[in-house]
Design a protein around this motif. Structure first.
Motif, PDB file in Angstrom:
ATOM      1  N   VAL A  99       0.818  -1.035   0.193  1.00  0.00           N
ATOM      2  CA  VAL A  99      -0.043   0.101  -0.074  1.00  0.00           C
ATOM      3  C   VAL A  99       1.062   1.336   0.015  1.00  0.00           C
ATOM      4  O   VAL A  99       0.514   2.277  -0.619  1.00  0.00           O
ATOM      5  CB  VAL A  99      -0.916   0.077   1.304  1.00  0.00           C
ATOM      6  CG1 VAL A  99      -1.758   1.268   1.475  1.00  0.00           C
ATOM      7  CG2 VAL A  99      -1.997  -1.307   1.035  1.00  0.00           C
ATOM      8  N   TRP A 100       1.919   1.291   0.876  1.00  0.00           N
ATOM      9  CA  TRP A 100       2.973   2.324   0.828  1.00  0.00           C
ATOM     10  C   TRP A 100       3.355   2.568  -0.611  1.00  0.00           C
ATOM     11  O   TRP A 100       3.552   3.946  -0.955  1.00  0.00           O
ATOM     12  CB  TRP A 100       3.805   2.332   2.023  1.00  0.00           C
ATOM     13  CG  TRP A 100       4.720   3.107   2.060  1.00  0.00           C
ATOM     14  CD1 TRP A 100       6.198   3.381   1.554  1.00  0.00           C
ATOM     15  CD2 TRP A 100       4.656   4.595   2.514  1.00  0.00           C
ATOM     16  NE1 TRP A 100       6.785   4.364   1.823  1.00  0.00           N
ATOM     17  CE2 TRP A 100       6.034   5.380   2.099  1.00  0.00           C
ATOM     18  CE3 TRP A 100       3.249   5.217   2.903  1.00  0.00           C
ATOM     19  CZ2 TRP A 100       5.991   6.619   2.876  1.00  0.00           C
ATOM     20  CZ3 TRP A 100       3.718   6.729   3.274  1.00  0.00           C
ATOM     21  CH2 TRP A 100       4.807   7.379   3.194  1.00  0.00           C
ATOM     22  N   LYS A 127       3.736   6.428  -5.146  1.00  0.00           N
ATOM     23  CA  LYS A 127       3.680   6.181  -6.850  1.00  0.00           C
ATOM     24  C   LYS A 127       2.376   6.784  -7.267  1.00  0.00           C
ATOM     25  O   LYS A 127       2.169   6.873  -8.532  1.00  0.00           O
ATOM     26  CB  LYS A 127       3.956   5.125  -7.453  1.00  0.00           C
ATOM     27  CG  LYS A 127       5.479   4.499  -6.985  1.00  0.00           C
ATOM     28  CD  LYS A 127       5.449   3.166  -7.510  1.00  0.00           C
ATOM     29  CE  LYS A 127       7.010   2.772  -7.291  1.00  0.00           C
ATOM     30  NZ  LYS A 127       7.414   1.267  -7.747  1.00  0.00           N
ATOM     31  N   ARG A 128       1.326   7.225  -6.362  1.00  0.00           N
ATOM     32  CA  ARG A 128       0.193   7.696  -6.737  1.00  0.00           C
ATOM     33  C   ARG A 128      -0.681   6.775  -7.707  1.00  0.00           C
ATOM     34  O   ARG A 128      -1.281   7.083  -8.654  1.00  0.00           O
ATOM     35  CB  ARG A 128       0.358   9.092  -7.488  1.00  0.00           C
ATOM     36  CG  ARG A 128       0.895   9.960  -6.475  1.00  0.00           C
ATOM     37  CD  ARG A 128       1.225  11.519  -7.248  1.00  0.00           C
ATOM     38  NE  ARG A 128       2.108  12.286  -6.406  1.00  0.00           N
ATOM     39  CZ  ARG A 128       1.527  13.244  -5.911  1.00  0.00           C
ATOM     40  NH1 ARG A 128       0.594  13.786  -5.830  1.00  0.00           N
ATOM     41  NH2 ARG A 128       2.615  14.127  -5.017  1.00  0.00           N
ATOM     42  N   PHE A 181      -5.185   4.143  -6.269  1.00  0.00           N
ATOM     43  CA  PHE A 181      -6.451   3.782  -6.617  1.00  0.00           C
ATOM     44  C   PHE A 181      -6.645   2.936  -7.943  1.00  0.00           C
ATOM     45  O   PHE A 181      -7.475   2.297  -7.910  1.00  0.00           O
ATOM     46  CB  PHE A 181      -7.233   5.145  -6.599  1.00  0.00           C
ATOM     47  CG  PHE A 181      -7.647   5.672  -5.353  1.00  0.00           C
ATOM     48  CD1 PHE A 181      -8.255   5.207  -4.310  1.00  0.00           C
ATOM     49  CD2 PHE A 181      -6.611   6.835  -4.992  1.00  0.00           C
ATOM     50  CE1 PHE A 181      -8.339   5.854  -2.973  1.00  0.00           C
ATOM     51  CE2 PHE A 181      -6.640   7.389  -3.764  1.00  0.00           C
ATOM     52  CZ  PHE A 181      -7.720   6.916  -2.762  1.00  0.00           C
ATOM     53  N   GLN A 182      -5.716   3.057  -8.853  1.00  0.00           N
ATOM     54  CA  GLN A 182      -5.756   2.334  -9.968  1.00  0.00           C
ATOM     55  C   GLN A 182      -5.445   1.012  -9.663  1.00  0.00           C
ATOM     56  O   GLN A 182      -6.216   0.005 -10.050  1.00  0.00           O
ATOM     57  CB  GLN A 182      -4.848   2.855 -11.083  1.00  0.00           C
ATOM     58  CG  GLN A 182      -5.160   4.146 -11.702  1.00  0.00           C
ATOM     59  CD  GLN A 182      -4.305   5.486 -10.907  1.00  0.00           C
ATOM     60  OE1 GLN A 182      -3.876   5.311  -9.688  1.00  0.00           O
ATOM     61  NE2 GLN A 182      -4.376   6.562 -11.306  1.00  0.00           N
ATOM     62  N   ALA A 183      -4.371   0.680  -8.812  1.00  0.00           N
ATOM     63  CA  ALA A 183      -4.315  -0.595  -8.278  1.00  0.00           C
ATOM     64  C   ALA A 183      -5.397  -1.131  -7.502  1.00  0.00           C
ATOM     65  O   ALA A 183      -5.566  -2.520  -7.730  1.00  0.00           O
ATOM     66  CB  ALA A 183      -3.141  -0.656  -7.526  1.00  0.00           C
TER      67      ALA A 183
END
Length: 83
Positions: free
Chosen positions: A58-59, A64-65, A68-70
């Motif tokens: 998660v970190w 890497k911003r 949410f896509q992940a």
């Protein structure tokens, strides 16, 4: 190093010093449980790493911003798998 991979267990299996889990366990991604049963001293190491690993995933994705896509990609894949 950008990617680090542990291969210790794989080398044990390839060398023949440790047998592989039964096929039904491998097909369900439970080979680690089999290894834990055969080698109970691994339990402490697994319990230390288990809660930390998801935190680092998660970190890194938040850093890497792409968090949410992940999450969307994983949810879609899980939905497809359970359909």
């Amino acid at each position: 190093a950008r990617i680090i991979m542990g291969v210790g267990g794989a080398l044990d299996m390839l060398g023949g010093s440790v047998e592989r889990a039964p096929s039904w366990m491998r097909s369900r991604n439970l080979e680690w449980v089999y290894r834990l049963i055969l080698q109970p001293w691994r339990f402490q190491r697994i319990m230390k790493a288990f809660p930390i690993f998801p935190f680092f995933i998660v970190w890194e994705t938040v850093k890497k911003r792409i968090f949410f896509q992940a999450v969307v990609r994983v949810v879609k894949q899980v939905y497809r798998d359970f359909k």
